[in-house]
Design a protein around this motif. Sequence first.
Motif, PDB file in Angstrom:
ATOM      1  N   HIS A  11       0.869  -0.684   0.135  1.00 10.60           N
ATOM      2  CA  HIS A  11      -0.647   0.248   0.212  1.00 10.60           C
ATOM      3  C   HIS A  11       1.304   1.056  -0.101  1.00 10.60           C
ATOM      4  O   HIS A  11       0.600   2.301  -0.995  1.00 10.60           O
ATOM      5  CB  HIS A  11      -0.969  -0.352   1.489  1.00 10.60           C
ATOM      6  N   SER A  55       0.307  10.350   6.147  1.00 11.91           N
ATOM      7  CA  SER A  55      -0.971   9.510   5.842  1.00 11.91           C
ATOM      8  C   SER A  55      -1.708   9.615   7.452  1.00 11.91           C
ATOM      9  O   SER A  55      -0.676  10.290   8.256  1.00 11.91           O
ATOM     10  CB  SER A  55      -0.778   8.502   5.369  1.00 11.91           C
ATOM     11  N   ASP A  65      -7.145   7.217   0.284  1.00 10.75           N
ATOM     12  CA  ASP A  65      -6.364   5.615  -0.059  1.00 10.75           C
ATOM     13  C   ASP A  65      -7.445   5.761  -1.220  1.00 10.75           C
ATOM     14  O   ASP A  65      -9.033   5.886  -1.430  1.00 10.75           O
ATOM     15  CB  ASP A  65      -6.985   4.943   1.005  1.00 10.75           C
ATOM     16  N   HIS A 112       1.185   4.564  -2.691  1.00 18.11           N
ATOM     17  CA  HIS A 112       1.554   6.121  -2.702  1.00 18.11           C
ATOM     18  C   HIS A 112       2.476   6.322  -3.162  1.00 18.11           C
ATOM     19  O   HIS A 112       2.472   7.065  -4.168  1.00 18.11           O
ATOM     20  CB  HIS A 112       1.557   6.453  -0.976  1.00 18.11           C
TER      21      HIS A 112
HETATM   22 ZN    ZN Z   1      -3.041   4.999   3.324  1.00 12.94          ZN
END
Ligand code: ZN
Length: 347
Positions: free
Chosen positions: A115, A139, A309, A119
């Motif tokens: 993940h 984040s 996200d 990003h």
């Molecule tokens: Zn994230």
Amino acid sequence: MNVLGIETTCDETAAAVVCPGEGGRGRILSNEVLSQIAEHAAYGGVVPEIAARAHVEVLDRLIVRALDGAGLRLSDVDGIAVAAGPGLIGGVLIGLVTAKTLSLVARKPLIAVNHLEAHALTARLTDGIGFPYLLLLASGGHTQLVAVKGVGDYVRLGTTIDDAIGEAFDKVAKLLGLGYPGGPEVERMAESGDPERFALPRPMLGRREANFSLSGLKTALRIEAEKIAPLSSVDVADLCAGFQAAVVDVIVDRLRVAMRDFTDVAGHPTALVAAGGVAANGAIRRALTTQAGEAGLAFVAPPLALCGDNGAMIAWAGIERLRLGLVDDLTAPARARWPFAEPVAAA
Ligand code: ZN
Ligand code: KG4
């Protein structure tokens, strides 16, 4: 090459289809995001069990919508990318098992994406920039300064030793009685506030390593707030403005250190890049734009919809990996923790 991307690591259920586009960029054919904010709001944060259940209830429909939006059937995609972590394990499992099932049934390659890597690569999806670049990834769960040297080649120049930046925004919002998620609320209140009314600390300023610490700033704010309680809306605005200004000062100082260290590990950067939900903050974006300009660098930050996200970033990371032949099989694990960058000392 059309890749389906699936994201379920936190409180957004997302599915998207992306293909390579002009100028090294990606073309987003569809990008479906369902936020669970309403389900978690009463608890002031994400409740893992609620998140996992909410993902399982909507994910299949969301994937159908993403495919329909792209005008494709499952048999038309060239790969199925899924965020296999890091994140809340219940949610990660739901996304991963779904992706594995689709991969098996449709006989398409599975790409288990980190993940955070997704990003980190979003600036290539949106702007087609080349390697290497300096990334501020901020984040709700992560704060890292990273030298992005290539796909799968990341050096972590700094990180937080306590709270993530987004987490600090969320905690400040909570203690000031603002809503969740806190970042946008604090930013909105800060607009009308006086950033100089409260003398708040700038933790880590001047330190040699590009690390962050934010818990002391949050505590200092709490003490100021308690001194003048009950708070008027002007007080809340001034506290938010003071907090945001302190965070901006800390980021600018830490980035200065990271820019220096970057040269040692990766040479000259092509750009300064911001990613993660906090990159939606206007004051932070403005400060980074100025700082990049002073260093003669372009500043690249995703449009707001791609800061938080989403499935498009997972699909894009899938494309980047698939192009290099980096595919996974059905044994790919779901990972609650999954560091994506090597610490600088090990580089
Ligand atoms: Zn994230
Ligand atoms: O990347 P993200 O959507 O989810 C993960 O944590 O992976 O980031 C969410 C975080 C939250 O902590 C939220 O408060 C923060 O990003 N955030 C902001 C802003 N918008 C979202 N922080 C500061 N200012 C904002 N405008």
